[in-house]
Scaffold this motif. Structure first.
Motif, PDB file in Angstrom:
ATOM      1  N   LEU A   1       0.824  -1.202   0.000  1.00 26.27           N
ATOM      2  CA  LEU A   1       0.000   0.000   0.000  1.00 26.27           C
ATOM      3  C   LEU A   1       0.864   1.260   0.000  1.00 26.27           C
ATOM      4  O   LEU A   1       2.066   1.222   0.198  1.00 26.27           O
TER       5      LEU A   1
ATOM      6  N   HIS B   1       2.028   1.500   7.088  1.00 21.57           N
ATOM      7  CA  HIS B   1       1.131   0.956   8.110  1.00 21.57           C
ATOM      8  C   HIS B   1       1.821  -0.054   9.013  1.00 21.57           C
ATOM      9  O   HIS B   1       1.265  -1.099   9.337  1.00 21.57           O
TER      10      HIS B   1
ATOM     11  N   PHE C   1       2.731  -1.309  12.528  1.00 19.64           N
ATOM     12  CA  PHE C   1       2.013  -1.101  13.778  1.00 19.64           C
ATOM     13  C   PHE C   1       2.991  -0.705  14.875  1.00 19.64           C
ATOM     14  O   PHE C   1       3.964  -1.400  15.121  1.00 19.64           O
TER      15      PHE C   1
ATOM     16  N   TRP D   1       2.620  -0.796  17.968  1.00 22.00           N
ATOM     17  CA  TRP D   1       2.621  -1.664  19.149  1.00 22.00           C
ATOM     18  C   TRP D   1       3.369  -2.978  18.892  1.00 22.00           C
ATOM     19  O   TRP D   1       3.346  -3.879  19.712  1.00 22.00           O
ATOM     20  N   ARG D   2       4.003  -3.093  17.726  1.00 22.51           N
ATOM     21  CA  ARG D   2       4.829  -4.263  17.452  1.00 22.51           C
ATOM     22  C   ARG D   2       6.234  -3.813  17.110  1.00 22.51           C
ATOM     23  O   ARG D   2       6.414  -2.717  16.570  1.00 22.51           O
TER      24      ARG D   2
ATOM     25  N   LEU E   1       3.599 -10.222  10.493  1.00 21.88           N
ATOM     26  CA  LEU E   1       2.138 -10.090  10.513  1.00 21.88           C
ATOM     27  C   LEU E   1       1.422 -10.981   9.494  1.00 21.88           C
ATOM     28  O   LEU E   1       0.489 -11.705   9.823  1.00 21.88           O
TER      29      LEU E   1
ATOM     30  N   ILE F   1      -1.125 -14.222  10.074  1.00 24.16           N
ATOM     31  CA  ILE F   1      -2.487 -14.266   9.557  1.00 24.16           C
ATOM     32  C   ILE F   1      -2.705 -15.503   8.699  1.00 24.16           C
ATOM     33  O   ILE F   1      -3.755 -16.144   8.756  1.00 24.16           O
TER      34      ILE F   1
ATOM     35  N   LYS G   1      -5.417   0.666   7.605  1.00 29.95           N
ATOM     36  CA  LYS G   1      -4.769  -0.390   8.391  1.00 29.95           C
ATOM     37  C   LYS G   1      -5.577  -1.677   8.275  1.00 29.95           C
ATOM     38  O   LYS G   1      -5.016  -2.773   8.235  1.00 29.95           O
TER      39      LYS G   1
ATOM     40  N   HIS H   1      -9.109 -11.357  12.124  1.00 34.90           N
ATOM     41  CA  HIS H   1      -7.742 -10.843  12.175  1.00 34.90           C
ATOM     42  C   HIS H   1      -7.745  -9.329  12.314  1.00 34.90           C
ATOM     43  O   HIS H   1      -6.944  -8.773  13.063  1.00 34.90           O
TER      44      HIS H   1
ATOM     45  N   LYS I   1      -5.753  -8.083  15.397  1.00 32.41           N
ATOM     46  CA  LYS I   1      -4.435  -7.543  15.068  1.00 32.41           C
ATOM     47  C   LYS I   1      -4.431  -6.022  15.001  1.00 32.41           C
ATOM     48  O   LYS I   1      -3.392  -5.410  15.170  1.00 32.41           O
ATOM     49  N   VAL I   2      -5.575  -5.422  14.675  1.00 32.22           N
ATOM     50  CA  VAL I   2      -5.586  -3.967  14.513  1.00 32.22           C
ATOM     51  C   VAL I   2      -6.514  -3.270  15.505  1.00 32.22           C
ATOM     52  O   VAL I   2      -6.081  -2.432  16.291  1.00 32.22           O
TER      53      VAL I   2
ATOM     54  N   PRO J   1      -5.702  -3.893  19.561  1.00 29.97           N
ATOM     55  CA  PRO J   1      -4.450  -3.281  20.023  1.00 29.97           C
ATOM     56  C   PRO J   1      -4.404  -1.765  19.868  1.00 29.97           C
ATOM     57  O   PRO J   1      -3.875  -1.087  20.723  1.00 29.97           O
ATOM     58  N   SER J   2      -4.984  -1.247  18.776  1.00 26.25           N
ATOM     59  CA  SER J   2      -4.880   0.200  18.595  1.00 26.25           C
ATOM     60  C   SER J   2      -5.890   0.941  19.465  1.00 26.25           C
ATOM     61  O   SER J   2      -5.805   2.153  19.617  1.00 26.25           O
TER      62      SER J   2
END
Lengths: 255, 265
Positions: free
Chosen positions: A83, A87, A89, A91-92, A100, A104, B166, B179, B183-184, B187-188
């Motif tokens: 993209l 993006h 994250f 928090w990772r 990621l 998934i 996201k 997911h 995953k998004v 947590p966010s």
């Protein structure tokens, strides 16, 4: 040889209560394995829509898509998508961001983890594995995002203006960087961009789209006679300007 | 140790001075207020029977601490508040997730949530007593009723406010809605969930006190109502002071949680 990707008469429209907007109209083209295609067109003409359809995020209203000879729904061909923004994250860690896609798709194993480490090392992010994404520069972030896609070993890579959020200087280096990475890995790629010089420096073939509803105005094969066919070398070659002007004319037929 | 420039040294001194003034002024206001209260009550400017005084409140607390009754009341209110707070947190996250999963469901339920949220919850308390009886359950439900609807709405707003690009990333990686959630969205939304908890702990306490006013034989709310009826103003004011302290401690616990979270990230 059978093309890796084939689109036939793709038609797509957006629906709102106010009415219908045709985004894509009768789009047909095919991509060979290992080929690098660039799609250029006026902004808002439906370039990103086209990538979403190829990725299976949107269902075309008419037409069909074949991957390695199979319909999109039945196909097992792995499509990677990059993209405009990375993006990553916050928090990772960088490493966990890269994992990621593997998480998934339930593909986490010692082997894929090793591959993630290997790619991070290969693209110079080894010492940032445990860093937060905010500690990385724009170019490094985009490279981390590329690794997140590549670690899934996609057969086709869709690039949706992946460099446009970067500043000009970073954009040139990262664009060239990623272009070479993909070429060396022999990946099939489709790049959507509104930056003509980016398209000419990276692609084997350039598809020019018309304003909405988008159809293919022309397909221009790009060949440079260079010893080292890198994006940077291309920018300095005399043919570069010729291609640039040709595409410019295609985009602005009345200018 | 790095040598500090005089400019930097000056700046740091200014900062230290500022913090000291704030701290000392805060303490001075509290002590000044207590002194004024005690003094005016002692010399008879205010009626200590009506207004009590710090020493009488302290004495009253001491007496009730000796026979242990005050700890029982404190514990009951604390227990009811914590249970309703934990239930509100869990249920509102669950509900917000459900609403996030289904746009249809959230549109269908939206007007009901809005009405229930704007309803003054104290109006529900008498109803709860009739339905559930005068017991702890009623008071816990009363505490929950004050916080839960607003909490659901707030969390849902936070969940749908997550950057749609996201989410798109998850789908381009061939992920599912599950997911996207794990995953998004979750947590966010942790900062939103924590700030929501800060609001909820206060609201739950309000609801519990309302519940105790109407249907309790113990707890601080009961103590306040009972003492006002028998005109034991020392009890009443002591209960209010204890309530202040409890609210402060509960709030700072959530603050601590927030600090821990941000340290980890």
């Amino acid at each position: 040889m059978e093309p890796i990707l084939e689109l036939k008469h793709i038609h797509y429209a957006y629906h709102t209560p106010e009415g219908e907007t045709t985004a894509l109209c009768d789009i047909s083209f095919s991509v060979d394995s290992g080929e690098f295609i660039a799609i250029v067109g006026p902004s808002g003409c439906g370039k990103s829509t086209l990538l979403s359809i190829i990725c299976g995020l949107l269902e075309p209203e008419r037409g069909l898509i074949k991957l390695n000879g199979k319909y999109l729904r039945q196909s097992t061909t792995n499509i990677g998508y990059m993209l405009q923004h990375d993006h990553l994250f916050e928090w990772r860690t960088v490493y966990n961001n890269v994992l990621l896609g593997l998480e998934i798709q339930h593909m986490l194993s010692a082997k894929t983890r090793a591959k993630a480490h290997e790619l991070l090392e290969l693209y110079g992010l080894k010492q940032f594995e445990n860093a937060k994404p905010s500690e990385l520069s724009g170019g490094m972030r985009q490279r981390a995002a590329l690794i997140r896609t590549l670690v899934l070993d996609p057969d086709i890579l869709l690039l949706d203006e992946p460099f446009s959020a970067l500043d000009y200087q970073t954009r040139l280096t990262v664009g060239d960087d990623i272009g070479q990475i993909l070429r060396q890995a022999g990946k099939t790629a489709i790049l959507v961009t509104h930056d003509l010089s980016e398209a000419v420096s990276l692609a084997d073939r350039i598809l020019v789209l018309t304003p909405r509803p988008a159809t293919i105005a022309s397909a221009i094969p790009v060949t440079f006679h260079l010893e080292h066919d890198t994006p940077m070398q291309r920018r300095n070659a005399p043919e570069f300007k010729t291609y640039f002007n040709q595409i410019w004319k295609e985009l602005n037929p009345y200018a | 140790m790095l040598e500090l420039s005089t400019g930097q040294q000056h700046y740091l001194n200014q900062q230290r001075k500022h913090r000291r003034i704030v701290r000392v002024s805060r303490l001075a206001i509290l002590l000044g207020f207590l002194f004024l209260w005690e003094f005016t009550a002692n010399v008879g400017i205010i009626d200590s029977f009506i207004f009590s005084s710090p020493s009488r409140i302290a004495l009253c607390f001491w007496e009730m601490a000796l026979d242990g009754t005050i700890f029982m009341h404190l514990w009951v209110t604390l227990y009811e508040t914590l249970v309703s707070f934990l239930l509100v947190t869990a249920i509102s996250i669950l509900f917000a997730v459900l609403l996030w999963c289904s746009l249809k469901l959230s549109e269908i339920l939206d007007p009901y949530l809005v009405v229930l949220n704007s309803l003054p919850k104290s109006a529900l308390a008498p109803l709860l007593i009739v339905w559930l009886g005068a017991n702890h359950t009623t008071i816990i439900v009363a505490g929950m009723s004050v916080a839960i609807f607003g909490s659901i709405l707030n969390l849902y707003t936070a969940f749908v406010g997550v950057d749609s690009e996201k989410l798109r990333l998850i789908y381009t990686l061939h992920g599912t809605k599950f997911h996207a959630l794990t995953k998004v969205v979750l947590p966010s939304s942790i900062p939103a969930i924590i700030s929501n908890m800060k609001v909820n702990i206060g609201l739950c306490l309000v609801g519990v006190i309302i519940g105790e006013f109407l249907a309790a034989r113990n707890g601080l709310g009961y103590l306040i109502i009972y003492s006002s009826q028998v005109f034991k103003m020392d009890w009443l004011l002591m209960s209010i002071v204890l309530l202040c302290i409890m609210a402060m401690i509960l709030y700072s616990l959530i603050n601590l949680l927030e600090k821990l979270y941000y340290q980890k990230v």
